[in-house]
Design a protein around this motif. Structure first.
Motif, PDB file in Angstrom:
ATOM      1  N   LEU A  52      31.152 -13.847  -6.457  1.00  0.00           N
ATOM      2  CA  LEU A  52      31.390 -15.131  -6.883  1.00  0.00           C
ATOM      3  C   LEU A  52      32.472 -15.353  -7.692  1.00  0.00           C
ATOM      4  O   LEU A  52      32.686 -16.549  -8.271  1.00  0.00           O
ATOM      5  CB  LEU A  52      30.056 -15.438  -7.696  1.00  0.00           C
ATOM      6  CG  LEU A  52      28.671 -15.467  -6.683  1.00  0.00           C
ATOM      7  CD1 LEU A  52      27.363 -15.406  -7.695  1.00  0.00           C
ATOM      8  CD2 LEU A  52      28.787 -16.801  -5.928  1.00  0.00           C
ATOM      9  N   GLU A  78      32.460 -20.511  -5.272  1.00  0.00           N
ATOM     10  CA  GLU A  78      30.945 -20.639  -4.929  1.00  0.00           C
ATOM     11  C   GLU A  78      30.637 -20.245  -3.633  1.00  0.00           C
ATOM     12  O   GLU A  78      31.415 -20.811  -2.524  1.00  0.00           O
ATOM     13  CB  GLU A  78      30.577 -22.144  -5.429  1.00  0.00           C
ATOM     14  CG  GLU A  78      31.314 -23.265  -4.707  1.00  0.00           C
ATOM     15  CD  GLU A  78      31.091 -24.531  -5.482  1.00  0.00           C
ATOM     16  OE1 GLU A  78      30.726 -25.539  -4.823  1.00  0.00           O
ATOM     17  OE2 GLU A  78      31.583 -24.607  -6.692  1.00  0.00           O
ATOM     18  N   ILE A 113      27.543 -14.454   0.311  1.00  0.00           N
ATOM     19  CA  ILE A 113      27.454 -13.467  -0.748  1.00  0.00           C
ATOM     20  C   ILE A 113      27.435 -12.013  -0.079  1.00  0.00           C
ATOM     21  O   ILE A 113      28.263 -10.934  -0.284  1.00  0.00           O
ATOM     22  CB  ILE A 113      26.527 -13.607  -1.806  1.00  0.00           C
ATOM     23  CG1 ILE A 113      26.827 -14.756  -2.535  1.00  0.00           C
ATOM     24  CG2 ILE A 113      26.548 -12.403  -2.882  1.00  0.00           C
ATOM     25  CD1 ILE A 113      25.707 -15.064  -3.467  1.00  0.00           C
ATOM     26  N   VAL A 159      24.597 -16.870 -13.511  1.00  0.00           N
ATOM     27  CA  VAL A 159      24.970 -17.504 -12.255  1.00  0.00           C
ATOM     28  C   VAL A 159      23.981 -18.886 -12.388  1.00  0.00           C
ATOM     29  O   VAL A 159      23.129 -19.059 -12.886  1.00  0.00           O
ATOM     30  CB  VAL A 159      24.501 -16.639 -10.988  1.00  0.00           C
ATOM     31  CG1 VAL A 159      24.699 -17.593  -9.957  1.00  0.00           C
ATOM     32  CG2 VAL A 159      25.345 -15.512 -10.964  1.00  0.00           C
ATOM     33  N   TYR A 197      23.899 -23.125  -2.874  1.00  0.00           N
ATOM     34  CA  TYR A 197      25.237 -22.455  -3.470  1.00  0.00           C
ATOM     35  C   TYR A 197      25.062 -21.985  -4.903  1.00  0.00           C
ATOM     36  O   TYR A 197      24.369 -22.664  -5.499  1.00  0.00           O
ATOM     37  CB  TYR A 197      26.399 -23.319  -3.162  1.00  0.00           C
ATOM     38  CG  TYR A 197      26.986 -23.613  -1.824  1.00  0.00           C
ATOM     39  CD1 TYR A 197      27.933 -22.795  -1.359  1.00  0.00           C
ATOM     40  CD2 TYR A 197      26.312 -24.308  -0.819  1.00  0.00           C
ATOM     41  CE1 TYR A 197      28.594 -23.086  -0.252  1.00  0.00           C
ATOM     42  CE2 TYR A 197      26.613 -24.442   0.462  1.00  0.00           C
ATOM     43  CZ  TYR A 197      27.972 -23.902   0.874  1.00  0.00           C
ATOM     44  OH  TYR A 197      28.351 -24.057   2.054  1.00  0.00           O
ATOM     45  N   TYR A 198      25.892 -20.866  -5.151  1.00  0.00           N
ATOM     46  CA  TYR A 198      25.669 -20.333  -6.466  1.00  0.00           C
ATOM     47  C   TYR A 198      27.335 -20.206  -6.908  1.00  0.00           C
ATOM     48  O   TYR A 198      28.223 -19.950  -6.154  1.00  0.00           O
ATOM     49  CB  TYR A 198      24.982 -18.755  -6.182  1.00  0.00           C
ATOM     50  CG  TYR A 198      23.825 -19.161  -5.609  1.00  0.00           C
ATOM     51  CD1 TYR A 198      22.678 -19.383  -6.339  1.00  0.00           C
ATOM     52  CD2 TYR A 198      23.422 -18.737  -4.285  1.00  0.00           C
ATOM     53  CE1 TYR A 198      21.319 -19.548  -5.908  1.00  0.00           C
ATOM     54  CE2 TYR A 198      22.337 -18.967  -3.558  1.00  0.00           C
ATOM     55  CZ  TYR A 198      21.191 -19.180  -4.518  1.00  0.00           C
ATOM     56  OH  TYR A 198      20.025 -19.353  -3.907  1.00  0.00           O
ATOM     57  N   ARG A 199      27.283 -20.287  -8.224  1.00  0.00           N
ATOM     58  CA  ARG A 199      28.476 -20.138  -8.872  1.00  0.00           C
ATOM     59  C   ARG A 199      28.454 -19.335 -10.182  1.00  0.00           C
ATOM     60  O   ARG A 199      27.445 -19.244 -10.833  1.00  0.00           O
ATOM     61  CB  ARG A 199      29.030 -21.706  -9.439  1.00  0.00           C
ATOM     62  CG  ARG A 199      30.313 -21.850 -10.161  1.00  0.00           C
ATOM     63  CD  ARG A 199      30.707 -23.173 -10.332  1.00  0.00           C
ATOM     64  NE  ARG A 199      29.828 -23.725 -11.205  1.00  0.00           N
ATOM     65  CZ  ARG A 199      29.894 -24.977 -11.502  1.00  0.00           C
ATOM     66  NH1 ARG A 199      30.455 -25.899 -10.989  1.00  0.00           N
ATOM     67  NH2 ARG A 199      28.919 -25.704 -12.541  1.00  0.00           N
ATOM     68  N   LEU A 200      29.361 -18.721 -10.536  1.00  0.00           N
ATOM     69  CA  LEU A 200      29.510 -17.857 -11.602  1.00  0.00           C
ATOM     70  C   LEU A 200      29.579 -18.693 -12.805  1.00  0.00           C
ATOM     71  O   LEU A 200      30.556 -19.397 -12.797  1.00  0.00           O
ATOM     72  CB  LEU A 200      30.796 -16.992 -11.529  1.00  0.00           C
ATOM     73  CG  LEU A 200      30.807 -15.739 -12.215  1.00  0.00           C
ATOM     74  CD1 LEU A 200      29.608 -14.694 -11.972  1.00  0.00           C
ATOM     75  CD2 LEU A 200      32.147 -14.851 -12.244  1.00  0.00           C
TER      76      LEU A 200
END
Lengths: 200, 115
Positions: free
Chosen positions: B22, B26, B32, B64, B80-83
């Motif tokens: 990440l 994203e 991932i 996250v 969706y995932y983001r740091l």
């Protein structure tokens, strides 16, 4: 078939996890092409099911964290989801005490004596008894005393007229002792007294 | 308030790989998984169960951020995932720690063994 099974396993997950990730996990399953990969995903979901229920109790329900506009939580629970061991012990002790108290109270209530009014029946002896041992028809019949009750026991006291030729009670008492000393080996019965009682 | 990143260390291999994947952009869950496989040259395969268990923990610890579903995506079920900033700091601290381990390891392996 495999997809339906996979869906079932995902639905068995804790509510918070299911609500959040089930759709995406199904999407990943749909991307798998071979049956082997699908079986692998099924096994992975089974392991995940055990892990979520067994090791992640804090994620069974949605955490009560409200975030402000800048991302700072407005409210955060610092404690663990599971109660402390000491709290569990205290709870068990308190439950036992309360249960004991309730049981004792119920037992005390049940031990109260119940008073029931008994009617005192009057038992009239049969007519044949009245004439037993009497010679003439003009012998007066003595009325029997009533039946008494005494704490669950029934005492019957009635007058039985002495047989003809038998000594009076006072005489019988003295003759009884005399007979006992003189006829020690004999099995002769003691003469009947005028008053007899039976306890049932 | 700046949070101490050392309390998160050392990271588990799954957490490290997810944070690393990440770090660039994203991504959704499936991406991932593919990125982790690519990073490890196929040696480390992350299943969805492990991935979402770790993502759940990382979201709760605010490493996250969950961005939710994106309109226009080919599969609308994807999230969706983001740091986060904290996640980036933790990843940097873990890389620095691993860097120290690698340097120390190399140094020890280069030294001739004493008889």
């Amino acid at each position: 078939m495999l997809r339906a099974l996979y869906r079932c396993v995902l639905r068995a997950h804790p509510p918070y996890f299911r609500q959040r990730f089930t759709e995406e996990m199904e999407s990943i399953f749909d991307h798998a092409e071979s049956t082997g990969a699908k079986v692998g995903l099924l096994v992975d979901a089974g392991i995940s099911l055990g892990r979520q229920w067994g090791l992640r109790p804090q994620f069974w329900e949605e955490p009560t964290v409200a975030a402000g506009p800048d991302g700072v939580p407005l409210f955060h629970t610092l404690g663990h989801a599971m109660p402390r061991k000491a709290a569990l012990v205290y709870g068990a002790l308190l439950s036992a005490l309360v249960l004991n108290g309730i049981s004792w109270t119920m037992g005390y209530a049940w031990n109260h004596p119940i008073f029931i009014e008994f009617r005192q029946p009057v038992i009239t002896p049969p007519a044949s008894w009245a004439n037993r041992g009497t010679k003439g028809p003009n012998v007066p019949v003595v009325a029997e005393p009533p039946l008494y009750t005494d704490q669950g026991r029934v005492i019957l006291i009635f007058n039985a007229p002495a047989h003809a030729g038998m000594p009076a009670p006072a005489e019988a008492k003295s003759s009884d002792s005399a007979n006992a000393s003189s006829n020690k080996d004999s099995h002769s019965q003691a003469p009947p007294t005028s008053k007899q009682g039976m306890i049932f | 308030m700046k949070e101490d990143t050392s309390s998160f260390l050392p990271l588990s291999p799954a957490t490290l790989h997810i944070l690393l994947s990440l770090a660039g952009e994203e991504l959704h869950g499936y991406a991932i998984m593919q990125e982790v496989q690519r990073q490890s040259e196929g040696k480390y395969r992350l299943g969805p169960g492990t991935l979402y268990d770790n993502l759940q923990k990382m979201i709760e610890r605010r490493l996250v951020e969950d961005l939710g579903q994106k309109a226009g995506d080919e599969d609308p079920r994807r999230r969706y995932y983001r740091l986060s900033t904290l996640g980036r700091g933790v990843l940097a601290a873990e890389i620095a720690r691993l860097d120290g381990v690698v340097r120390e390891g190399k140094l020890r392996l280069q030294k001739p063994r004493r008889a």
